[in-house]
Design a protein around this motif. Structure first.
Motif, PDB file in Angstrom:
ATOM      1  N   SER A  39      -3.251 -15.911   0.504  1.00  0.00           N
ATOM      2  CA  SER A  39      -3.530 -15.208   1.758  1.00  0.00           C
ATOM      3  C   SER A  39      -2.263 -14.686   2.407  1.00  0.00           C
ATOM      4  O   SER A  39      -2.267 -13.612   3.023  1.00  0.00           O
ATOM      5  CB  SER A  39      -4.268 -16.150   2.724  1.00  0.00           C
ATOM      6  OG  SER A  39      -5.481 -16.604   2.151  1.00  0.00           O
ATOM      7  N   ALA A  40      -1.161 -15.452   2.292  1.00  0.00           N
ATOM      8  CA  ALA A  40       0.093 -15.027   2.932  1.00  0.00           C
ATOM      9  C   ALA A  40       0.599 -13.724   2.321  1.00  0.00           C
ATOM     10  O   ALA A  40       1.028 -12.803   3.029  1.00  0.00           O
ATOM     11  CB  ALA A  40       1.146 -16.127   2.796  1.00  0.00           C
ATOM     12  N   ALA A  41       0.567 -13.642   0.983  1.00  0.00           N
ATOM     13  CA  ALA A  41       1.036 -12.429   0.310  1.00  0.00           C
ATOM     14  C   ALA A  41      -0.040 -11.364   0.215  1.00  0.00           C
ATOM     15  O   ALA A  41       0.232 -10.239  -0.220  1.00  0.00           O
ATOM     16  CB  ALA A  41       1.542 -12.778  -1.092  1.00  0.00           C
ATOM     17  N   GLU A  42      -1.304 -11.718   0.602  1.00  0.00           N
ATOM     18  CA  GLU A  42      -2.448 -10.809   0.574  1.00  0.00           C
ATOM     19  C   GLU A  42      -2.712 -10.286  -0.828  1.00  0.00           C
ATOM     20  O   GLU A  42      -2.895  -9.088  -1.057  1.00  0.00           O
ATOM     21  CB  GLU A  42      -2.248  -9.647   1.554  1.00  0.00           C
ATOM     22  CG  GLU A  42      -2.190 -10.103   3.005  1.00  0.00           C
ATOM     23  CD  GLU A  42      -2.127  -8.940   3.969  1.00  0.00           C
ATOM     24  OE1 GLU A  42      -1.730  -7.837   3.553  1.00  0.00           O
ATOM     25  OE2 GLU A  42      -2.484  -9.130   5.142  1.00  0.00           O
ATOM     26  N   VAL A  43      -2.686 -11.194  -1.823  1.00  0.00           N
ATOM     27  CA  VAL A  43      -3.002 -10.832  -3.197  1.00  0.00           C
ATOM     28  C   VAL A  43      -3.849 -11.942  -3.821  1.00  0.00           C
ATOM     29  O   VAL A  43      -3.840 -13.090  -3.358  1.00  0.00           O
ATOM     30  CB  VAL A  43      -1.732 -10.618  -4.056  1.00  0.00           C
ATOM     31  CG1 VAL A  43      -0.941  -9.429  -3.576  1.00  0.00           C
ATOM     32  CG2 VAL A  43      -0.875 -11.880  -4.097  1.00  0.00           C
ATOM     33  N   VAL A  44      -4.598 -11.563  -4.885  1.00  0.00           N
ATOM     34  CA  VAL A  44      -5.311 -12.521  -5.724  1.00  0.00           C
ATOM     35  C   VAL A  44      -4.812 -12.329  -7.150  1.00  0.00           C
ATOM     36  O   VAL A  44      -4.745 -11.195  -7.644  1.00  0.00           O
ATOM     37  CB  VAL A  44      -6.835 -12.314  -5.674  1.00  0.00           C
ATOM     38  CG1 VAL A  44      -7.540 -13.356  -6.546  1.00  0.00           C
ATOM     39  CG2 VAL A  44      -7.340 -12.381  -4.251  1.00  0.00           C
ATOM     40  N   ARG A  45      -4.433 -13.434  -7.794  1.00  0.00           N
ATOM     41  CA  ARG A  45      -3.918 -13.355  -9.160  1.00  0.00           C
ATOM     42  C   ARG A  45      -4.931 -14.003 -10.111  1.00  0.00           C
ATOM     43  O   ARG A  45      -5.284 -15.175  -9.955  1.00  0.00           O
ATOM     44  CB  ARG A  45      -2.571 -14.059  -9.268  1.00  0.00           C
ATOM     45  CG  ARG A  45      -1.488 -13.429  -8.385  1.00  0.00           C
ATOM     46  CD  ARG A  45      -0.143 -14.136  -8.551  1.00  0.00           C
ATOM     47  NE  ARG A  45       0.869 -13.553  -7.689  1.00  0.00           N
ATOM     48  CZ  ARG A  45       1.095 -13.958  -6.440  1.00  0.00           C
ATOM     49  NH1 ARG A  45       0.376 -14.962  -5.937  1.00  0.00           N
ATOM     50  NH2 ARG A  45       2.035 -13.378  -5.718  1.00  0.00           N
ATOM     51  N   SER A  49      -0.170 -16.747 -24.905  1.00  0.00           N
ATOM     52  CA  SER A  49       0.080 -15.651 -23.967  1.00  0.00           C
ATOM     53  C   SER A  49      -0.598 -15.940 -22.643  1.00  0.00           C
ATOM     54  O   SER A  49      -1.515 -16.772 -22.550  1.00  0.00           O
ATOM     55  CB  SER A  49      -0.438 -14.321 -24.532  1.00  0.00           C
ATOM     56  OG  SER A  49       0.113 -14.047 -25.802  1.00  0.00           O
ATOM     57  N   CYS A  50      -0.122 -15.203 -21.626  1.00  0.00           N
ATOM     58  CA  CYS A  50      -0.738 -15.263 -20.295  1.00  0.00           C
ATOM     59  C   CYS A  50      -0.748 -13.850 -19.725  1.00  0.00           C
ATOM     60  O   CYS A  50       0.311 -13.275 -19.484  1.00  0.00           O
ATOM     61  CB  CYS A  50       0.004 -16.219 -19.369  1.00  0.00           C
ATOM     62  SG  CYS A  50      -0.639 -16.194 -17.673  1.00  0.00           S
ATOM     63  N   PHE A  51      -1.963 -13.293 -19.527  1.00  0.00           N
ATOM     64  CA  PHE A  51      -2.129 -11.977 -18.906  1.00  0.00           C
ATOM     65  C   PHE A  51      -2.588 -12.200 -17.473  1.00  0.00           C
ATOM     66  O   PHE A  51      -3.543 -12.955 -17.228  1.00  0.00           O
ATOM     67  CB  PHE A  51      -3.162 -11.147 -19.661  1.00  0.00           C
ATOM     68  CG  PHE A  51      -2.669 -10.635 -20.989  1.00  0.00           C
ATOM     69  CD1 PHE A  51      -2.169  -9.352 -21.104  1.00  0.00           C
ATOM     70  CD2 PHE A  51      -2.681 -11.441 -22.120  1.00  0.00           C
ATOM     71  CE1 PHE A  51      -1.711  -8.872 -22.325  1.00  0.00           C
ATOM     72  CE2 PHE A  51      -2.226 -10.973 -23.341  1.00  0.00           C
ATOM     73  CZ  PHE A  51      -1.728  -9.679 -23.446  1.00  0.00           C
ATOM     74  N   THR A  52      -1.903 -11.535 -16.518  1.00  0.00           N
ATOM     75  CA  THR A  52      -2.198 -11.748 -15.097  1.00  0.00           C
ATOM     76  C   THR A  52      -2.555 -10.427 -14.446  1.00  0.00           C
ATOM     77  O   THR A  52      -1.782  -9.463 -14.497  1.00  0.00           O
ATOM     78  CB  THR A  52      -1.003 -12.372 -14.369  1.00  0.00           C
ATOM     79  OG1 THR A  52      -0.660 -13.605 -15.012  1.00  0.00           O
ATOM     80  CG2 THR A  52      -1.327 -12.639 -12.906  1.00  0.00           C
ATOM     81  N   PRO A  89      -4.952  -6.520  -4.611  1.00  0.00           N
ATOM     82  CA  PRO A  89      -4.832  -6.761  -3.160  1.00  0.00           C
ATOM     83  C   PRO A  89      -5.992  -7.628  -2.674  1.00  0.00           C
ATOM     84  O   PRO A  89      -7.143  -7.467  -3.117  1.00  0.00           O
ATOM     85  CB  PRO A  89      -4.889  -5.354  -2.550  1.00  0.00           C
ATOM     86  CG  PRO A  89      -4.552  -4.420  -3.674  1.00  0.00           C
ATOM     87  CD  PRO A  89      -5.048  -5.074  -4.919  1.00  0.00           C
ATOM     88  N   TYR A  90      -5.682  -8.549  -1.789  1.00  0.00           N
ATOM     89  CA  TYR A  90      -6.702  -9.452  -1.250  1.00  0.00           C
ATOM     90  C   TYR A  90      -7.149  -8.914   0.095  1.00  0.00           C
ATOM     91  O   TYR A  90      -6.458  -9.052   1.107  1.00  0.00           O
ATOM     92  CB  TYR A  90      -6.127 -10.857  -1.120  1.00  0.00           C
ATOM     93  CG  TYR A  90      -7.111 -11.872  -0.539  1.00  0.00           C
ATOM     94  CD1 TYR A  90      -8.431 -11.916  -0.981  1.00  0.00           C
ATOM     95  CD2 TYR A  90      -6.709 -12.781   0.431  1.00  0.00           C
ATOM     96  CE1 TYR A  90      -9.324 -12.838  -0.466  1.00  0.00           C
ATOM     97  CE2 TYR A  90      -7.594 -13.717   0.945  1.00  0.00           C
ATOM     98  CZ  TYR A  90      -8.907 -13.741   0.494  1.00  0.00           C
ATOM     99  OH  TYR A  90      -9.794 -14.651   1.001  1.00  0.00           O
ATOM    100  N   SER A 139      -1.969  -4.483 -10.465  1.00  0.00           N
ATOM    101  CA  SER A 139      -1.104  -4.383 -11.638  1.00  0.00           C
ATOM    102  C   SER A 139      -1.511  -5.439 -12.654  1.00  0.00           C
ATOM    103  O   SER A 139      -2.261  -6.375 -12.341  1.00  0.00           O
ATOM    104  CB  SER A 139       0.360  -4.580 -11.250  1.00  0.00           C
ATOM    105  OG  SER A 139       0.561  -5.885 -10.726  1.00  0.00           O
ATOM    106  N   VAL A 140      -0.996  -5.271 -13.876  1.00  0.00           N
ATOM    107  CA  VAL A 140      -1.213  -6.242 -14.947  1.00  0.00           C
ATOM    108  C   VAL A 140       0.143  -6.588 -15.544  1.00  0.00           C
ATOM    109  O   VAL A 140       0.938  -5.688 -15.846  1.00  0.00           O
ATOM    110  CB  VAL A 140      -2.135  -5.676 -16.051  1.00  0.00           C
ATOM    111  CG1 VAL A 140      -2.337  -6.721 -17.152  1.00  0.00           C
ATOM    112  CG2 VAL A 140      -3.475  -5.271 -15.473  1.00  0.00           C
ATOM    113  N   THR A 141       0.414  -7.885 -15.711  1.00  0.00           N
ATOM    114  CA  THR A 141       1.658  -8.343 -16.328  1.00  0.00           C
ATOM    115  C   THR A 141       1.331  -9.298 -17.460  1.00  0.00           C
ATOM    116  O   THR A 141       0.226  -9.849 -17.522  1.00  0.00           O
ATOM    117  CB  THR A 141       2.572  -9.046 -15.311  1.00  0.00           C
ATOM    118  OG1 THR A 141       1.857 -10.145 -14.734  1.00  0.00           O
ATOM    119  CG2 THR A 141       3.015  -8.100 -14.215  1.00  0.00           C
ATOM    120  N   VAL A 142       2.292  -9.501 -18.344  1.00  0.00           N
ATOM    121  CA  VAL A 142       2.065 -10.368 -19.490  1.00  0.00           C
ATOM    122  C   VAL A 142       3.306 -11.196 -19.742  1.00  0.00           C
ATOM    123  O   VAL A 142       4.431 -10.711 -19.594  1.00  0.00           O
ATOM    124  CB  VAL A 142       1.696  -9.550 -20.753  1.00  0.00           C
ATOM    125  CG1 VAL A 142       2.778  -8.555 -21.092  1.00  0.00           C
ATOM    126  CG2 VAL A 142       1.435 -10.473 -21.950  1.00  0.00           C
TER     127      VAL A 142
END
Length: 694
Positions: free
Chosen positions: A609-615, A679-682, A686-687, A668-671
């Protein structure tokens, strides 16, 4: 801090007198003396050499030598206080004792404990003060001798009484040569300016501080100096002024620095004027006029001319200054400029002539120059990329009027002016290029407009083709899949095992082909901007559970551990649920596909919530990806290894579509991956919490 007790040495051959002295000293409770005693004069000298006392009580009559001889011997190596003790009361003996350096003279018959104590304390204080005075004088003498400034003083007759080494060096003499002599004797050239100020101090008793003096201390060395001199009175006991002190500092280097700084400021000011004119885009003629004005302020020039060479090599006079209305000097300087242009080796160098009549290279022009009163010349080139584009010529009626520094100043200003000329020419070229470019842009714009029309037609045809292909491919493909399902369900009768496997392969291949067609169509729509997000309040955990259902059967077949964790299971966000589910299913399907039997696949959701994102992070313990292959992951139709293409089915469009859909959500998408580990895909979105209605 406790003061150590004074050490008293008694020198007396009488045991009774020594005992009396000890008793008297012991009665003095204030001092607390430490006492030693000897009975011969030579013993006294030996005792003082081995352990110097603070005070000596010396008997005048001793068996070996008398007290005066002992006193004389002591004074040869020490100033220790000595009090002479005797039984004789004669003024001659007392006077002789004081002459030999004793601090006091006491009669034994009149001696009392108090008188002895007072005499000792007075002797100790006298010697201590004398030592401190001598030390102060020594420090003062060392200070004066080592001072970097010249220091000295003169008596009322203006004769030097003291001169330190620094002042002696300034005057070019030794300190001893000054003593008893006057400034007129030592500095005949400067004395008329120095002596009146000394007399003024003697008469008024007032100091004359920081008087600047310029001249030659020695008339034979020919070197001029600048000094800063302060004169101050030295008062006597009766407040009269018997002598005058002076302090002299050589400021020659400071004055040279000051002059150099003044010249540098003037040069910088001239360069600033030229720079300002260039920045204001004034005409070359206006800037040339400023250049001549600045040079005439800095250089001893009576006449000056600035010439510019046109491409046809004809000189153009931009500005000129001459004395009187006669144009002959200008014509002569123009002729000189042409001669300089034709005879200078590239690149041309600044040129200075001290006397034109002695310059053989000017033989053709000497007569005209001399007749016009021109004696000295200075010419500096105007260079643009080492090409001569003009010349600045200065002249003077004085021989050797221009120094090397003048040549440097003129070159600096001329170089700045040449930059302005070059800038003016570049501006003209730029204007021409700009007009030409505007014409080409207009022509190119027409071409681009036509190309855009053609591209729009191509895009429309492509969209129509993709729509038709979607219909034409999906219709028979759906029929194939429907018949395959009916056959597998044995609606038309039982199947053998071989027939069942063949039809199952047909169904799998058909669904793979349908997924490929759907991915291609979705990717085409995203690139064409034809997909609009339908955002609505969505339970994040519901979408995640629904996505996991899609891969659950595949995971069970490979005995994979399928896990899900969310830090806030009640979180709701505004998102397109269909597209979010599409992204998660793509990543989860890849994770299950590339993870060997018995591995693990995990979906972690972190609501920040602080960064206003969902991963949304999909972890697997699969085959992993080499670092050098990470950049190729999100390229369409790309699989990292041909062997993988054979081992694992896929279109190579899934990750590309995930990235495009994430970017549509402003995400965005990161790996992160390690070959052979997993592997880890994230996906980071925006939240945006939905606004609750009241």
């Amino acid at each position: 801090m406790n003061t150590p007790s004074p050490h008293i040495l008694i020198v007396d051959d009488s045991p009774e007198d020594r005992l009396t002295l000890r008793r008297y000293l012991a009665q003095s409770t204030l001092a607390g003396y430490v006492v030693t005693e000897v009975d011969h004069g030579d013993h006294a000298l030996t005792a003082c050499q081995s352990d110097m006392p603070d005070c000596v009580l010396l008997d005048y009559f001793l068996p070996d030598i008398d007290g005066l001889r002992v006193l004389t011997a002591l004074r040869a190596f020490t100033d220790v206080p000595v009090i002479m003790l005797t039984g004789l009361d004669t003024e001659m003996l007392a006077a002789e004792t004081f002459q030999h350096g004793a601090q006091d003279y006491l009669l034994k018959s009149l001696l009392t404990p108090m008188r002895l104590h007072i005499s000792i304390q007075r002797a100790l204080a006298t010697v201590r003060l004398t030592r401190e005075r001598d030390q102060s004088f020594a420090w003062l003498d060392a200070l004066v001798r080592s001072a970097p400034s010249g220091i000295g003083y003169l008596d009322r007759n203006l004769r030097y009484q003291m001169v330190n080494p620094a002042l002696a060096r300034i005057n070019g003499k030794t300190p001893a040569e000054h003593i008893g002599r006057t400034p007129a004797d030592m500095l005949p050239g400067l004395a008329p300016r120095v002596e009146p100020l000394i007399r003024q101090v003697l008469a008024t008793g007032q100091a004359v501080p920081e008087v600047e003096l310029h001249g030659k201390p020695c008339p034979h060395n020919g070197v001029s100096h600048h000094w800063l001199i302060s004169y101050f009175p030295i008062a006597g006991p009766d407040r009269e002024v018997p002598s005058v002190g002076l302090m002299v500092t050589d400021i020659t280097e400071s004055k040279r620095t000051e002059v150099a700084l003044h010249h540098a400021v003037a040069r910088l000011r001239a360069l600033h004027v030229i720079d300002q004119a260039i920045l204001e885009m004034q005409s070359p003629a206006q800037i040339a006029t400023m250049l001549i004005d600045q040079l005439r302020q800095l250089l001893p020039s009576e006449q000056a001319v600035v010439l510019l060479y046109e491409p046809d090599h004809q000189p153009q006079i931009l500005a000129a200054h001459e004395v009187g209305a006669d144009s002959a000097p200008r014509a002569a300087m123009v002729a000189l400029s042409e001669w300089y242009r034709d005879h200078s080796d590239p690149p041309p160098q600044p040129w200075r002539v001290a006397d034109v009549s002695l310059a053989p290279e000017l033989e053709r022009h000497i007569g005209d120059l001399v007749s016009l009163g021109i004696c000295s010349l200075l010419a500096v080139p105007l260079l643009a990329q080492n090409t001569l584009i003009g010349t600045v010529v200065l002249s003077s009626a004085t021989r050797d009027a221009f120094s090397a520094e003048h040549l440097t100043i003129a070159s600096e200003i001329a170089n700045q002016f040449a930059i302005g000329i070059q800038a003016d020419r570049l501006r003209d070229q730029i204007e021409q290029e700009r007009a030409h470019l505007a014409q080409r842009v207009a022509e190119r714009t027409l071409d681009l407009s036509q190309a855009n029309i053609n591209l729009a037609q191509v895009a429309r045809v492509k969209d129509e083709f993709m729509a038709n292909m979607s219909h034409e491919l999906r219709t028979p493909l759906n029929a194939i899949l429907a018949f395959s399902e009916s056959l597998l369900e044995e609606i038309y009768g039982p199947l053998s095992a071989r027939q069942h496997d063949i039809i199952r392969n047909i169904e799998v291949g058909g669904r793979h082909l349908l997924a490929l067609i759907n991915d291609i169509l979705d990717l085409t729509k995203v690139d064409a901007g034809q997909i609009s997000l339908q955002s609505e309040p969505v339970s994040i955990s519901d979408v995640c559970y629904a996505s996991l259902v899609f891969v659950k059967e595949q995971a069970l077949k490979k005995t994979l551990a399928l896990d899900f964790h969310q830090n806030d299971e009640l979180a709701i966000m505004d998102v397109d649920p269909k597209r979010l589910k599409q992204m998660l299913v793509n990543l989860l399907s890849n994770a299950v596909k590339f993870t060997p039997n018995g591995g693990k696949v995990r979906l972690d959701v972190a609501v920040d919530s602080a960064a206003e994102v969902v991963r949304f992070a999909v972890h697997d313990t699969g085959i992993g990806i080499a670092a050098q292959d990470l950049d190729r992951l999100f390229q369409p139709f790309s699989q990292l290894d041909t062997k993988l293409s054979r081992m694992y089915e896929g279109t190579g469009l899934g990750l590309v579509l995930v990235r495009r859909l994430a970017e549509l959500h402003n995400g965005s998408v990161t790996v992160e991956s390690t070959l052979g580990v997993g592997s880890c895909f994230t996906i980071t979105l925006p939240y945006r919490q939905p606004i609750s209605s009241t």
